[in-house]
Design a protein around this motif. Structure first.
Motif, short mmCIF file in Angstrom:
data_model
loop_
_atom_site.label_atom_id
_atom_site.label_comp_id
_atom_site.label_asym_id
_atom_site.label_seq_id
_atom_site.Cartn_x
_atom_site.Cartn_y
_atom_site.Cartn_z
N PHE A 165 2.38 42.77 28.12
CA PHE A 165 1.02 42.88 26.76
C PHE A 165 2.44 42.47 26.04
CE2 PHE A 165 1.58 44.65 22.65
CZ PHE A 165 -0.30 44.48 22.61
N GLN A 166 4.09 42.47 25.44
CA GLN A 166 4.30 42.11 24.99
C GLN A 166 4.59 39.93 24.84
OE1 GLN A 166 7.66 45.09 24.24
NE2 GLN A 166 8.56 43.24 23.65
N GLN A 167 4.37 39.38 25.95
CA GLN A 167 4.26 38.35 26.36
C GLN A 167 2.66 37.51 26.00
OE1 GLN A 167 7.12 35.95 27.14
NE2 GLN A 167 5.02 34.88 26.61
N LEU A 291 -6.54 42.82 30.65
CA LEU A 291 -6.11 43.60 30.06
C LEU A 291 -5.32 43.72 28.55
CD1 LEU A 291 -7.52 46.56 28.67
CD2 LEU A 291 -5.41 47.57 30.65
N SER A 292 -4.02 42.90 28.66
CA SER A 292 -3.10 43.16 28.02
C SER A 292 -3.77 41.77 27.10
CB SER A 292 -1.40 42.14 28.32
OG SER A 292 -1.36 43.61 29.29
N LYS A 293 -4.26 40.61 28.06
CA LYS A 293 -4.71 39.17 27.23
C LYS A 293 -5.79 40.22 26.01
CE LYS A 293 -6.24 34.71 27.36
NZ LYS A 293 -7.03 34.06 28.87
N MET A 294 -6.67 40.82 26.92
CA MET A 294 -7.94 41.21 25.50
C MET A 294 -7.37 41.82 24.38
SD MET A 294 -10.55 42.62 27.77
CE MET A 294 -11.65 41.18 29.31
N VAL A 295 -5.98 42.60 24.59
CA VAL A 295 -5.29 43.51 23.93
C VAL A 295 -4.53 42.79 22.81
CG1 VAL A 295 -3.74 45.10 22.92
CG2 VAL A 295 -5.72 45.34 24.99
N SER A 296 -4.05 41.72 22.99
CA SER A 296 -3.24 41.00 22.70
C SER A 296 -3.98 40.35 21.68
CB SER A 296 -2.36 39.82 23.28
OG SER A 296 -3.47 39.56 24.00
N GLN A 297 -5.05 39.67 22.27
CA GLN A 297 -5.88 38.91 21.09
C GLN A 297 -6.34 39.38 19.81
OE1 GLN A 297 -8.82 36.33 24.22
NE2 GLN A 297 -7.54 34.34 24.19
N LYS A 298 -7.06 40.69 20.06
CA LYS A 298 -7.65 41.37 18.95
C LYS A 298 -6.40 41.98 18.60
CE LYS A 298 -11.43 44.54 20.58
NZ LYS A 298 -11.86 45.91 20.47
N ILE A 299 -5.52 41.99 18.80
CA ILE A 299 -3.98 41.92 17.24
C ILE A 299 -4.10 41.47 16.74
CG2 ILE A 299 -1.45 42.95 17.37
CD1 ILE A 299 -1.88 44.60 19.80
N SER A 300 -4.29 39.76 17.30
CA SER A 300 -3.44 38.45 16.99
C SER A 300 -4.33 38.37 16.16
CB SER A 300 -3.25 37.16 18.03
OG SER A 300 -3.50 36.23 17.13
N THR A 301 -6.01 38.69 16.25
CA THR A 301 -7.23 38.05 15.67
C THR A 301 -7.09 39.32 13.84
OG1 THR A 301 -8.67 37.84 17.30
CG2 THR A 301 -9.80 38.48 14.98
N GLN A 302 -6.36 39.89 13.95
CA GLN A 302 -6.69 41.28 12.74
C GLN A 302 -5.71 40.84 12.30
OE1 GLN A 302 -6.16 45.31 14.25
NE2 GLN A 302 -8.32 45.47 14.97
N LEU A 303 -4.25 40.33 12.70
CA LEU A 303 -3.93 39.63 11.73
C LEU A 303 -3.54 38.40 11.11
CD1 LEU A 303 0.08 40.44 13.95
CD2 LEU A 303 -0.37 41.59 12.20
N LEU A 304 -4.50 37.66 11.86
CA LEU A 304 -4.39 36.22 11.11
C LEU A 304 -5.79 36.65 10.10
CD1 LEU A 304 -4.35 33.61 14.77
CD2 LEU A 304 -2.66 34.10 12.44
N GLN A 305 -6.45 37.55 10.45
CA GLN A 305 -7.81 37.53 10.04
C GLN A 305 -7.39 38.33 8.03
OE1 GLN A 305 -10.79 36.26 8.84
NE2 GLN A 305 -10.81 35.05 11.64
N ALA A 306 -6.58 39.13 8.13
CA ALA A 306 -5.72 39.80 7.01
C ALA A 306 -4.63 38.89 6.39
CB ALA A 306 -4.76 40.80 7.40
N ILE A 307 -4.23 37.73 7.09
CA ILE A 307 -2.92 37.18 6.46
C ILE A 307 -3.14 35.44 6.43
CG2 ILE A 307 -0.54 35.78 6.17
CD1 ILE A 307 -0.06 38.74 7.61
#
Length: 425
Positions: A165-167, A291-307
Motif C-alpha cells: 500500500f505504501q509503495q 486494491l492498494s492502487k485504488m485506495v492510494s489514488q483516492k488518498i492522493s486525489t483528496q490530498l491534491l484537491q485539498a492542497i
C-alpha cells in the motif's frame, strides 16, 4: 595520439570516433558540486584557532547550518600530520586544505587581514566552500512530504499489505509532481552510501553531499482498518460450469501531520468495495496490488484537491491542458471547471478559507501524458481561461430504466428431437 590516414582500417576509425564521443560526453557532464565564497572574521587566543573560527563562521553563512555542524565540518577538514610535522603554519597569501585529507566542505581560503590585539588574534579571510546542488529542480521549491508507518493487523502485516500500500501511495503522490517525497524506509542504504562518500576512493567534491538530508514539512500516516481480497469459485448447478466472483474491499484512515508542531493538518477515511466476475481466477497478489492502487489514488486525489487542486495551464479551442498527468488521471474522467472569485476569510480565526468558486464548464479527459493531460469541453457557460481550477465531477446517472445485466452465456446445446446436450456428454 592516433593519426588517422587513408590506410587506417574502417573498424579502427569507428573505434576512435566512439571513444572520442564518450570522452566528450564524460567531460561535458555538469558537476552538481558548486564552490561558494564568503568573507568572515574569527577571534581566538592563537592564530590557528582564529583561522578555524573564521572558517566556521563562513560555513555557517553559506550552508546555513548550526554552530555544532559547522564546527564538525571544519575540524574534520583540518590537515593531518605529514612527515612528522603538522601543516598548521598557514601563510597570509593563500592556503588550501584540499591538498591533504579533507571532509570536502572547505575548498580553500585566503587570509585578507590578521592582527593580534590584547593577546587575541583577529583573522579575516575569504573561504571557499563546496556546496552540493541536487540534480533537476531544487527540492526546496516544493513542500516536502514523507509517507511512514501505516499500521495494520498482524494478518495483513504478514501478507505484506502495508508495504504494498505504501509503495502504491508513494507512486501516486510522486507522479503528481506536487511534493518532494522523502524516503524513510531505506536508512541502511543511505548509511552505506554515506560511508562511501567519506572514503578516499571518492573525489573531494562528493563529500559536499554530506549534510544535505531534508526534513519533512508533512508526514502522511494512518491505519489500514480492513483489507479484503477474496476469489470464490461459483458453479452453475444445471450445466456444471464454473466462474469466479472476486471481491476487493478496504477501509483506510489517514492523516497529514506537520512534524514541527505535530498539528494534524488533514484527516480522512477512504473506502473501496468492488466485485468482479470472470471465467479465470485472479491471483491474490494481483487483487492486492489492484486494491492498494485504488485506495492510494483516492488518498492522493483528496490530498491534491485539498492542497493543490488541478489547474488549467493552456486553452486551445476546445482543448484544455491540465497541470497533472501520470497515474493520477485517466481518460474518460470528467471534471467541473471553476472561476476563482473573492478570497474568503474566517471572521473568528482570520484564516483564509480559500476563494469563492463559480462553475463554468464540464470537461472530459481525452489524453494523459507523463506530466500533463489534455481534456475536451463537453459544456460551458463562460470562457475557460488559464488558472481556472478543476474538481472531479459527480457521476451522472441516466434517468432511463436500467436494463437487466446480460445473462452468462451457457454452453448447453439443444437437440432437435428434444432434450439437451450437456458439456460433459
Amino acid at each position: 595520439m592516433l593519426t588517422i590516414s587513408k590506410k587506417t582500417p574502417p573498424k579502427t576509425i569507428l573505434r576512435v570516433l566512439t571513444i572520442a564521443c564518450m570522452m566528450l560526453l564524460i567531460f561535458s557532464v555538469e558537476s552538481h558540486a558548486d564552490i561558494v565564497s564568503a568573507t568572515a572574521t574569527g577571534t581566538a587566543a592563537s592564530r590557528e584557532a582564529a583561522i578555524e573560527d573564521a572558517l566556521i563562521q563562513a560555513v555557517r553563512q553559506i550552508k546555513g547550518v548550526s554552530l555544532k555542524s559547522a564546527t564538525t565540518a571544519v575540524r574534520s577538514s583540518k590537515t593531518k600530520t605529514v612527515n612528522g610535522k603538522r601543516n598548521t603554519n598557514f601563510t597570509a597569501e593563500s592556503t588550501s586544505v584540499t591538498d591533504t585529507k579533507s571532509s570536502g566542505v572547505i575548498a580553500g581560503y585566503k587570509i585578507i587581514n590578521e592582527n593580534k590585539t590584547n593577546g587575541l588574534w583577529n583573522v579575516t579571510l575569504k573561504a571557499k566552500v563546496n556546496v552540493y546542488e541536487t540534480p533537476g529542480l531544487p527540492p526546496t521549491t516544493r513542500r516536502k512530504l514523507a509517507i511512514v508507518g501505516f499500521n495494520a493487523s498482524s494478518t495483513n502485516r504478514k501478507r505484506g499489505v502495508p508495504q504494498i500500500f505504501q509503495q502504491k501511495l508513494t507512486d501516486s503522490i510522486v507522479q503528481s509532481r506536487r511534493f518532494t517525497v522523502l524516503d524513510r524506509e531505506e536508512e541502511a542504504l543511505y548509511q552505506r552510501e554515506k560511508k562511501k562518500w567519506k572514503s578516499d576512493d571518492f573525489a573531494v567534491e562528493e563529500k559536499a553531499k554530506l549534510g544535505m538530508r531534508l526534513g519533512a514539512d508533512y508526514i502522511v500516516t494512518g491505519r489500514i482498518l480492513s483489507y479484503v481480497t477474496k476469489s470464490t469459485r461459483m458453479g452453475i448447478t444445471i450445466t456444471g460450469e464454473n466462474y469466479y466472483r472476486e471481491r476487493i474491499a478496504a477501509q483506510v484512515s489517514y492523516k497529514v501531520i506537520v512534524p514541527a508542531t505535530m498539528q494534524v493538518k488533514w484527516s480522512s477515511t477512504v473506502t473501496v468495495d468492488k466485485t468482479y466476475e470472470g471465467e479465470i481466477p485472479t491471483s491474490i497478489a494481483t487483487l492486492s496490488a489492484r486494491l492498494s492502487k485504488m485506495v492510494s489514488q483516492k488518498i492522493s486525489t483528496q490530498l491534491l484537491q485539498a492542497i493543490y487542486p488541478l489547474k488549467v495551464i493552456k486553452v486551445t479551442g476546445k482543448q484544455i491542458y491540465l497541470n497533472m498527468g501520470g497515474g493520477n488521471l485517466k481518460e474518460g474522467q470528467r471534471y467541473n471547471v471553476y472561476h476563482l472569485g473573492e478570497r474568503l476569510i474566517d471572521p473568528y480565526t482570520k484564516e483564509s478559507l480559500g476563494r469563492a468558486e463559480s462553475k463554468i464548464a464540464i470537461i472530459k479527459v481525452t489524453e494523459v501524458k507523463t506530466k500533463y493531460a489534455v481534456a475536451t469541453v463537453l459544456q460551458r457557460s463562460a470562457a475557460i481561461i488559464k488558472g481556472n481550477i478543476c474538481r472531479p465531477a459527480k457521476r451522472v446517472y441516466s434517468s432511463k430504466k436500467k436494463q437487466p445485466a446480460p445473462q452468462k452465456k451457457s454452453s448447453v446445446k439443444y437437440i432437435d428431437g428434444g432434450g439437451v446436450k450437456l458439456p460433459f456428454d
